[in-house]
Motif scaffolding. Structure first.
Motif, mmCIF file in Angstrom:
data_model
loop_
_atom_site.group_PDB
_atom_site.id
_atom_site.type_symbol
_atom_site.label_atom_id
_atom_site.label_comp_id
_atom_site.label_asym_id
_atom_site.label_seq_id
_atom_site.Cartn_x
_atom_site.Cartn_y
_atom_site.Cartn_z
ATOM 1 N N UNK A 67 146.212 62.790 -19.201
ATOM 2 C CA UNK A 67 144.722 63.248 -18.928
ATOM 3 C C UNK A 67 143.673 62.076 -18.214
ATOM 4 N N UNK A 68 143.279 62.848 -17.422
ATOM 5 C CA UNK A 68 142.549 61.641 -16.489
ATOM 6 C C UNK A 68 141.593 60.669 -17.244
ATOM 7 N N UNK A 69 141.516 61.364 -19.051
ATOM 8 C CA UNK A 69 140.356 60.197 -19.366
ATOM 9 C C UNK A 69 141.209 58.591 -20.191
ATOM 10 N N UNK A 70 142.392 59.048 -20.208
ATOM 11 C CA UNK A 70 142.921 57.438 -20.723
ATOM 12 C C UNK A 70 143.580 56.457 -19.689
ATOM 13 N N UNK A 71 142.871 56.999 -18.590
ATOM 14 C CA UNK A 71 143.563 56.545 -17.543
ATOM 15 C C UNK A 71 142.200 55.834 -16.490
ATOM 16 N N UNK A 72 142.649 54.068 -16.079
ATOM 17 C CA UNK A 72 141.548 53.482 -14.963
ATOM 18 C C UNK A 72 141.653 54.521 -14.468
ATOM 19 N N UNK A 73 140.040 54.247 -13.676
ATOM 20 C CA UNK A 73 139.329 55.049 -12.469
ATOM 21 C C UNK A 73 139.649 54.216 -11.369
ATOM 22 N N UNK A 74 140.161 55.280 -10.040
ATOM 23 C CA UNK A 74 140.601 54.510 -9.043
ATOM 24 C C UNK A 74 139.413 53.388 -8.468
ATOM 25 N N UNK A 75 138.352 53.764 -8.501
ATOM 26 C CA UNK A 75 137.247 53.494 -7.152
ATOM 27 C C UNK A 75 136.732 52.345 -7.946
ATOM 28 N N UNK A 76 137.452 51.762 -9.178
ATOM 29 C CA UNK A 76 136.369 50.724 -9.710
ATOM 30 C C UNK A 76 136.876 49.948 -9.808
ATOM 31 N N UNK A 108 143.227 45.665 -8.204
ATOM 32 C CA UNK A 108 143.181 45.620 -9.631
ATOM 33 C C UNK A 108 143.564 46.097 -10.721
ATOM 34 N N UNK A 109 143.613 44.730 -11.493
ATOM 35 C CA UNK A 109 144.759 45.651 -12.325
ATOM 36 C C UNK A 109 143.846 46.961 -12.943
ATOM 37 N N UNK A 110 145.232 47.430 -13.567
ATOM 38 C CA UNK A 110 145.611 48.733 -13.513
ATOM 39 C C UNK A 110 145.461 48.811 -15.168
#
Length: 469
Positions: free
Chosen positions: A301-310, A326-328
């Motif tokens: 689920x996207x909610x548990x993942x790092x956000x690529x644009x941050x 950037x560390x993920x």
């Protein structure tokens, strides 16, 4: 930018609002020009842009208890004002501010302190401006720490991951004299660096220590030294009885529960279960503490993942590896509200705070898709590490980019609670039973991996104590 001059009373009101915002900590109503600049009284460097200026003045305002506006004079395109502020330590300063104005509002701020205050005690003034030395230090450690927790009786425990240093011990109790006592014993802290049974029976790379509602200590060992992968047999969660200082139960994680690239990060407790964030792969791990059954949830689920644009910017620099990536870091900080209804969580490299009902996490009949549909977006924040609720439902968050502790109020407002230049990577937050907030400053961004193999960490490492009321 509009160039039309505003009337004098409007400018007076804008400047008055600016002064009084130091008492409230809320600068959102101040009419700053899009061209705003601020001459730093610390460095003499001119800050530029609303974000940078608000970041500084908001941090200073956390150390202000009272504001008294004495006079304001406007003579467009300039203005001046005299005001007094009383710090949270009871020290009063008088300031003379000079302003440049434009058609949007305040375009330039030049603060000057009463010379007597500067001459009388310059170190105390600098402490107030930077926050360094302004907050109580509950503990110091010679090696890099991550977690901190406090029992109902006020016993403080800290842990030391095997990131760069060789931690001896991995878990310690802070004694009354400030020394560190291996906990719960020396033997379990003496791992010989071999996998299998040795990793199973010793601390490998402890990430978190947490005292639960029943005043039991829990120790989470993701067993991934240097984030290089889970050591065979090492991933585990331990329960320690603080009355006897004995380990009462150990929950071991296999490759399905803690895959080789996982990094079990933080743990919270409710309804007979442990809820663990996996920041290595992104998931919520649920452990039934009665049966020992382990389930990995929301791992796709996207909610548990790092956000690529941050891309976090910490200490004025982009937080990146030497190869400019950037560390993920995925799902990291987690917290459970005082009513034990929702699990709140977010990725460290992310700006979205999520929550999901605990009843949904415990409902084994829900498909992954059905559970994912029950995830709620709570707020847009920033890169954060630790999260923790107080008894009133305020959610405290460590602000990595601001060197601060921020708080999300129940009404949705996000405020700076405390900020200081030495809050270097505020990491884990814990609440004491007598109304204090403690947090560790791990200096994580200063490790060699993010600085061209140069170690910029500066011991001792600190645990700060802040009063909630």
């Amino acid at each position: 930018m509009t160039t039309q001059e505003l009337d004098k009373e409007t400018y007076r009101s804008i400047i008055d609002t600016y002064f009084r915002s130091f008492g409230t900590g809320d600068f959102s109503q101040v009419q700053f020009s899009s061209q705003i600049q601020f001459l730093s009284p610390i460095s003499g460097i001119t800050m530029k842009g609303r974000e940078e200026v608000v970041r500084f003045v908001t941090g200073v305002s956390t150390r202000v208890s009272l504001v008294n506006v004495i006079s304001i004079a406007v003579d467009f395109p300039t203005a001046s004002g005299v005001w007094q502020m009383t710090t949270t330590k009871g020290v009063q300063y008088t300031l003379h501010n000079f302003f440049r104005l434009d058609g949007e509002g305040v375009a330039y701020i030049w603060p000057m302190f009463d010379p007597k205050a500067v001459m009388d005690d310059p170190p105390r003034l600098l402490q107030w401006l930077t926050g360094i030395g302004y907050y109580d230090v509950a503990a110091t450690t010679p090696k890099q720490l991550a977690g901190v927790t406090i029992s109902k009786a006020g016993r403080i425990f800290v842990n030391f991951p095997r990131w760069v240093d060789e931690p001896t011990p991995s878990v310690a109790e802070v004694a009354a004299d400030g020394s560190l006592v291996p906990y719960p014993n020396e033997a379990i802290n003496a791992w010989d660096k071999t996998p299998g049974d040795s990793a199973r029976d010793h601390f490998v790379c402890v990430q978190s220590v947490v005292v639960d509602q029943e005043d039991a200590l829990w120790i989470l060992d993701p067993a991934s030294p240097g984030f290089q992968g889970v050591v065979q047999g090492g991933a585990k969660l331990l329960n320690v009885n603080l009355a006897t200082n004995e380990i009462e139960h150990v929950y071991h994680f296999d490759n399905d529960s803690a895959p080789p690239k996982s990094y079990l990060n933080d743990v919270q407790f409710a309804h007979g279960c442990a809820f663990i964030s996996d920041s290595g792969l992104g998931a919520i791990v649920v452990v039934n503490l009665t049966t020992g059954k382990v389930r990995r949830l929301l791992e796709n689920h996207a909610s548990t993942k790092a956000e690529q644009d941050v891309e976090p910017v910490i200490g004025g620099r982009a937080w990146k590896f030497a190869d400019n990536t950037t560390p993920q870091v995925h799902c990291d900080g987690i917290a459970i509200d005082p009513k034990l209804e929702h699990l709140y969580y977010k990725a460290l490299v992310g700006r979205t705070l999520y929550r999901v009902a605990i009843t949904a996490l415990l409902d084994e009949s829900l498909s992954p898709e059905a559970l994912g549909n029950l995830v709620e977006r709570v707020a847009v924040t920033e890169p954060t590490d630790g999260l923790a609720f107080d008894a009133q439902g305020n959610l405290y968050m460590t602000s990595l980019e601001w060197n601060a502790i921020k708080v999300l109020r129940p009404d949705g407002r996000i405020e700076v609670f405390a900020r200081a230049a030495d809050f270097l990577w505020p990491d884990t937050i814990t609440m004491s039973s007598d109304g204090d907030l403690l947090f560790s400053a791990s200096q994580f961004h200063l490790m060699p991996a993010f600085n061209g193999d140069v170690d910029k960490r500066t011991p001792p490492y600190k645990v700060f104590r802040l009063k909630l009321q």
